[in-house]
Design an enzyme around this catalytic site. Structure first.
Site, PDB file in Angstrom:
ATOM      1  N   GLY A  45       0.827  -1.189   0.000  1.00  0.00           N
ATOM      2  CA  GLY A  45       0.000   0.000   0.000  1.00  0.00           C
ATOM      3  C   GLY A  45       0.863   1.241   0.000  1.00  0.00           C
ATOM      4  CD  GLN A  50       3.583   5.511   2.622  1.00  0.00           C
ATOM      5  OE1 GLN A  50       2.520   5.005   2.299  1.00  0.00           O
ATOM      6  NE2 GLN A  50       4.643   4.778   2.925  1.00  0.00           N
ATOM      7  CB  CYS A 102       6.383   1.668   6.942  1.00  0.00           C
ATOM      8  SG  CYS A 102       5.641   3.103   6.147  1.00  0.00           S
ATOM      9  CG  LEU A 103       7.017   0.671   0.729  1.00  0.00           C
ATOM     10  CD1 LEU A 103       6.193   0.931  -0.523  1.00  0.00           C
ATOM     11  CD2 LEU A 103       8.198  -0.233   0.412  1.00  0.00           C
ATOM     12  CG  HIS A 144       0.711   0.233   7.577  1.00  0.00           C
ATOM     13  ND1 HIS A 144       1.848  -0.150   8.263  1.00  0.00           N
ATOM     14  CD2 HIS A 144       1.127   1.122   6.643  1.00  0.00           C
ATOM     15  CE1 HIS A 144       2.890   0.492   7.756  1.00  0.00           C
ATOM     16  NE2 HIS A 144       2.483   1.263   6.763  1.00  0.00           N
ATOM     17  CD  GLU A 145      -1.124   1.913   3.239  1.00  0.00           C
ATOM     18  OE1 GLU A 145      -1.013   3.090   2.864  1.00  0.00           O
ATOM     19  OE2 GLU A 145      -0.148   1.165   3.410  1.00  0.00           O
ATOM     20  CG  HIS A 148       0.920   5.785   6.024  1.00  0.00           C
ATOM     21  ND1 HIS A 148       2.137   6.371   6.305  1.00  0.00           N
ATOM     22  CD2 HIS A 148       1.195   4.499   5.701  1.00  0.00           C
ATOM     23  CE1 HIS A 148       3.095   5.450   6.172  1.00  0.00           C
ATOM     24  NE2 HIS A 148       2.556   4.305   5.812  1.00  0.00           N
TER      25      HIS A 148
HETATM   26 NI    NI Z   1       3.566   2.498   5.502  1.00  0.00          NI
END
Ligand code: NI
Length: 162
Positions: A45, A50, A102-103, A144-145, A148
């Site tokens: 995701g 991000q 997480c990216l 998680h998303e 964000h």
């Molecule tokens: Ni993330």
């Protein structure tokens, strides 16, 4: 687009709702999917903050190849979904702790407790209201998303050392 990394402040800022799904928003959605697919680490995701845009919009989706599934047992497919202004409408009592990365947070895996089941409402890329019930892994991905979009990261779940 570049993936913004922690500790950039935009990642810890609550996003603004999307008011209208115009060409700019559709372009952002395309960009998020493109950036997600091009990322060196597999990701399931990517949320607008991000890529440096503080809007209440995230995309999820992951379709591992059979080969990838064989090599990495942890990989699970996630249906491709665009979530605009998502809202949590129900959470289960039970929580589950599992490792998350997480990216936007390099070289970090943290034990994060998540509700086992979640119901959400959101607007899709066509402007239609949608409802979604999810459990286990997908419920985790959604939480998680949505975190964000609230300016919350996995690092915020790090246990303080006593
Ligand atoms: Ni993330």
């Amino acid at each position: 687009m570049e993936i913004i990394k922690y500790p950039n402040k935009i990642l810890q800022t609550k996003t603004q709702n999307v008011e209208k799904i115009d060409d700019e928003i559709l372009g952002l959605i395309r960009n998020l999917f493109e950036t997600l697919h091009k990322s060196k680490r597999p990701g399931v995701g990517l949320a607008a903050p991000q890529v440096g845009i503080s809007l209440n919009l995230t995309v999820i989706g992951f379709e591992p190849t059979e080969q990838e599934m064989k090599e990495e047992k942890d990989l699970k497919p996630v249906p491709v979904t665009v979530l605009i202004n998502p809202k949590t409408t129900w959470l289960s009592k039970e929580t589950v702790i599992d490792k998350e990365g997480c990216l936007s947070v390099d070289n970090t895996v943290i034990d994060v407790p998540r509700f086992q089941k979640i119901h959400i409402e959101y607007i899709d890329e066509n402007g239609k209201r949608q409802k979604l019930k999810a459990k286990n892994y997908i419920a985790r991905v959604l939480q998680h998303e949505i975190d964000h979009l609230q300016g919350k990261l996995i690092v915020d779940y790090k246990k303080s050392k006593s």
